[in-house]
Design an enzyme around this catalytic site. Structure first.
Site, mmCIF file in Angstrom:
data_model
loop_
_atom_site.group_PDB
_atom_site.id
_atom_site.type_symbol
_atom_site.label_atom_id
_atom_site.label_comp_id
_atom_site.label_asym_id
_atom_site.label_seq_id
_atom_site.Cartn_x
_atom_site.Cartn_y
_atom_site.Cartn_z
ATOM 1 N N SER A 95 -3.723 -32.169 -5.836
ATOM 2 C CA SER A 95 -4.756 -33.202 -5.738
ATOM 3 C C SER A 95 -4.386 -34.137 -4.595
ATOM 4 O O SER A 95 -3.447 -34.927 -4.710
ATOM 5 C CB SER A 95 -4.847 -33.995 -7.045
ATOM 6 O OG SER A 95 -5.270 -33.161 -8.098
ATOM 7 N N LYS A 154 -12.410 -33.804 -7.704
ATOM 8 C CA LYS A 154 -11.218 -34.163 -8.468
ATOM 9 C C LYS A 154 -11.021 -35.676 -8.499
ATOM 10 O O LYS A 154 -10.616 -36.245 -9.522
ATOM 11 C CB LYS A 154 -9.985 -33.493 -7.866
ATOM 12 C CG LYS A 154 -8.666 -33.821 -8.584
ATOM 13 C CD LYS A 154 -8.685 -33.403 -10.052
ATOM 14 C CE LYS A 154 -7.452 -33.874 -10.824
ATOM 15 N NZ LYS A 154 -6.223 -33.174 -10.448
ATOM 16 N N LYS A 177 -1.648 -42.537 -7.750
ATOM 17 C CA LYS A 177 -1.938 -41.925 -6.440
ATOM 18 C C LYS A 177 -3.386 -41.451 -6.365
ATOM 19 O O LYS A 177 -4.096 -41.693 -5.380
ATOM 20 C CB LYS A 177 -0.960 -40.771 -6.203
ATOM 21 C CG LYS A 177 -1.178 -39.994 -4.916
ATOM 22 C CD LYS A 177 -1.990 -38.718 -5.112
ATOM 23 C CE LYS A 177 -1.292 -37.730 -6.039
ATOM 24 N NZ LYS A 177 -2.070 -36.471 -6.177
#
Length: 292
Positions: free
Chosen positions: A96, A171, A239
């Site tokens: 990701s 995502k 993140k």
């Protein structure tokens, strides 16, 4: 069956690589911490000492590493995929990372004669272990079809969502929704506990109504038991929310709830909880009410 190089054998990558080996593929794995290759080796796969060694004879290179710089290093370093794999190899990045970085890496890969898909996953450690991941895939439709022999082994819901970078964009939206659900679940548990309610009974009935969700099913027990062994760490979700907020700002998208949740996740990390499962966001929310 294909020869698959699997780079990144952590909480998610290790069970995925094992599933591929058990499905009859030849899997060569590499991880910076060599001991993490043990489950793959025990399943009949092979451990490589470097990325270059892992990818040299691969038909498919799968990547599952934490962040954009890690993917860039795996692909573009002297020891990396583009310098050492055979042209025509299909690269599947399950990591990701930032959509703009993905678009650039895909362009570099294609210019060097490789095929490239961004294919981030959702489902956490349980989804990886049960081969039930949701996989959102960006890239060419033809490459997506070619990757079905990999996706069908590790995923349950696999959807081609558009050109390169689209998987990472979807995502980011996924991570926003998951974090928001975790935050609200944590607030609900703190609220219920404050009134002395039977929280296990409450979670059962909430799960049967409109409040029910995969987050409630998988994370409520962790909050009630204060057991936050990582399936997906707060550090990584922090993140991912950074990816979302940055991309949203670039597109002029206003996300007030997302901004608050991102700050809550940042606070949890700042308070030393970064290595906990993201359900450990409960701690930060409980502290706000003096109930930690």
């Amino acid at each position: 069956m294909s020869t698959i190089a699997f780079i990144g054998l952590g909480i998610m990558g290790s069970p995925m690589a094992v599933h591929l080996q058990n499905a009859g593929h030849t899997v060569v794995g590499h991880n910076r911490t060599a001991a993490k290759a043990r489950p793959l080796v025990e399943a009949g796969g092979t451990a490589a000492s470097s990325v270059a060694e892992a990818v040299k004879a691969a038909d498919v290179v799968a990547v599952m590493v934490p962040d954009s710089p890690d993917v860039e290093g795996v692909l573009t370093g002297d020891d990396g995929v583009l310098a050492n794999a055979q042209p025509g190899t299909l690269i599947i990045d399950f990591s990701s990372i930032r959509p703009d970085v993905t678009v650039e890496l895909a362009a570099q890969a294609r210019a060097a004669g490789f095929r490239y898909l961004d294919a981030p996953v959702s489902g956490g450690e349980a989804g990886a272990k049960n081969a039930a991941l949701s996989i959102m895939v960006g890239g060419d439709a033809e490459d997506f079809s070619a990757a079905s022999e990999v996706f069908d082994v590790v995923g349950k819901t696999v959807v081609h969502v558009g050109p390169s970078g689209s998987g990472q964009t979807v995502k980011a939206a996924n991570q926003l929704m998951v974090a928001g659900n975790i935050a609200l679940l944590a607030e609900a548990v703190v609220f219920l506990e404050a009134f002395g309610v039977d929280t296990e009974a409450a979670v059962t009935v909430l799960g049967g109504g409109l409040a029910g969700s995969a987050v409630l099913n998988q994370k409520a027990g962790k909050m009630l038991g204060r057991e936050f062994a990582p399936g997906f760490r707060i550090d990584l979700h922090h993140k991912d929310l950074g990816i979302f907020t940055s991309a949203a700002r670039e597109q002029g998208v206003v996300a007030p709830v997302g901004a608050v949740v991102a700050q809550l996740m940042a606070a949890a990390r700042a308070e030393g909880d970064g290595s906990l499962d993201h359900s450990g966001l409960f701690n930060a929310i409980a502290r706000l009410s003096g109930r930690s």
